[in-house]
Scaffold this active site. Sequence first.
Site, PDB file in Angstrom:
ATOM      1  N   HIS A 132       1.035  -1.394  -0.212  1.00  0.00           N
ATOM      2  CA  HIS A 132       0.291   0.488  -0.044  1.00  0.00           C
ATOM      3  C   HIS A 132       0.999   1.072   0.151  1.00  0.00           C
ATOM      4  O   HIS A 132       1.864   1.386   1.136  1.00  0.00           O
ATOM      5  CB  HIS A 132      -0.895   0.035   0.917  1.00  0.00           C
ATOM      6  CG  HIS A 132      -2.157   0.379   1.021  1.00  0.00           C
ATOM      7  ND1 HIS A 132      -1.995   2.498   1.041  1.00  0.00           N
ATOM      8  CD2 HIS A 132      -3.372   0.729   0.344  1.00  0.00           C
ATOM      9  CE1 HIS A 132      -3.121   2.915   1.129  1.00  0.00           C
ATOM     10  NE2 HIS A 132      -4.022   1.787   0.862  1.00  0.00           N
ATOM     11  N   ASP A 189      -7.667  -5.598   0.817  1.00  0.00           N
ATOM     12  CA  ASP A 189      -7.950  -6.321  -0.714  1.00  0.00           C
ATOM     13  C   ASP A 189      -8.152  -8.191  -0.605  1.00  0.00           C
ATOM     14  O   ASP A 189      -8.118  -8.800  -1.080  1.00  0.00           O
ATOM     15  CB  ASP A 189      -7.631  -6.140  -2.274  1.00  0.00           C
ATOM     16  CG  ASP A 189      -8.848  -4.809  -2.288  1.00  0.00           C
ATOM     17  OD1 ASP A 189      -9.839  -5.117  -2.030  1.00  0.00           O
ATOM     18  OD2 ASP A 189      -7.946  -4.165  -2.903  1.00  0.00           O
TER      19      ASP A 189
END
Length: 386
Positions: A266, A322
């Site tokens: 991320h 996710d």
Amino acid sequence: MSEYLPGLEGVPATKSNISDIDGEKGILFYRGYPIEQLAELSTFEETSLLLLDGYLPTAHELAMFDEQLRGNRRVKFNIRSLMKCLPPTGHPMEILQTAVASLSAFYPGNECLTSPEACEDLDYIHNMTVKIIARMPVIVAMWEHIRNGYDPIEPRSDLTSAENFLYMFLGEEPDPVLARIMDICLVLHAEHTINASTFAALVTGSTLASPYQVIAAAIGTLAGPLHGGANEKVVQMLDEIESPKQVEKWLDAKLKNKEKIWGLGHREYKTKDPRAIILQKLVDKLIEERGGQVSPKFEIAMALEAAAEARLAEKGVYANVDYYSGILYEEMGIPTDQFTSIFAISRAAGWLAHWREQLSDNRIFRPTQVYTGEPPRDYVPLSKRG
Ligand code: COA
């Protein structure tokens, strides 16, 4: 010459008071409230209103908003007709983007955006917001039936947003545990600062395009596998691994090949995404609810996460939102290619909060570039070329 930062890393694109991330500590706040508390204590309806208005609503405000959402679920039958013309093989995110963009034509009213007052007309903004948040889950559920050759199931106004979505999607009223898990998923995915899709929404909103076009732009951006589309990729990736024992060998081959491990990494977080921690617990909860049997995919996912941490933690690459959401949705009976659509129906709340914030102090986005092309030169007629 301006400095160019690939991916605009670290470049502030806007000022916002909607949400904040502490990426080193792995903390996410919506309007100052930690995501863990909202996941435990709030609902999607309340969290949406918090994101939109900036404060936790009173019981009366929440009841009014909930009533508005329930009353705006139906969509015109022409939208169903339009969706029936789309190929059943189309990806649900493509269908969702098409259908949401078409709402602009079926429900006009955005002309007022070009008047200077519209940007301050909170009633107009609120009404559009309600329509979009109420209808997106309905469109997603409608497509699940249409693509399988059936008429969609009518929405119900006696159910919460999460319950109605699962009812319309799965064709039966969900049990309360399942509905609450979906509700928490919607809270978790509702907002996440200036990510790619929210940025797309801001850019589109800054041109005074209609809110449906704003959300359609954001949906298209969310669909990519580096963003929301990663949840679908995670489950497909886990299918490649037969058992937890194979994880290390599989992972080493992928990393040697410089391939991405979906659901990891991320830009903002340098530790595990707090939403991934909550989603992992929700998978645990669902499995416990179903008699304790652990899904093989969950075991493989946990083994892969541990193996990846040993290899990628030094780069600050950990599980993101996710990583576990797809496993959860699969356990709930939702087809893989619908995972990102569920992300979208929740993120609509955040996108619309940012749309509203953008309109309150709008200036069209028009960044600059670092030109790397040819210097000025004269046109060469076709007859004189090479
Ligand atoms: N698998 C393997 N390595 C990864 C990785 C992943 N999922 N994510 C990042 N890395 C590595 C990169 O290879 C790079 O290594 P290097 O410095 O040796 O070249 C380093 O970590 C930094 O990654 P980078 O791609 O520059 O980060 P970014 O901020 O530009 O990209 C993502 C962020 C999310 C796009 C990226 O982590 C990714 O593609 N993840 C997988 C897709 C995903 O799950 N997306 C959902 C995000 S919520």
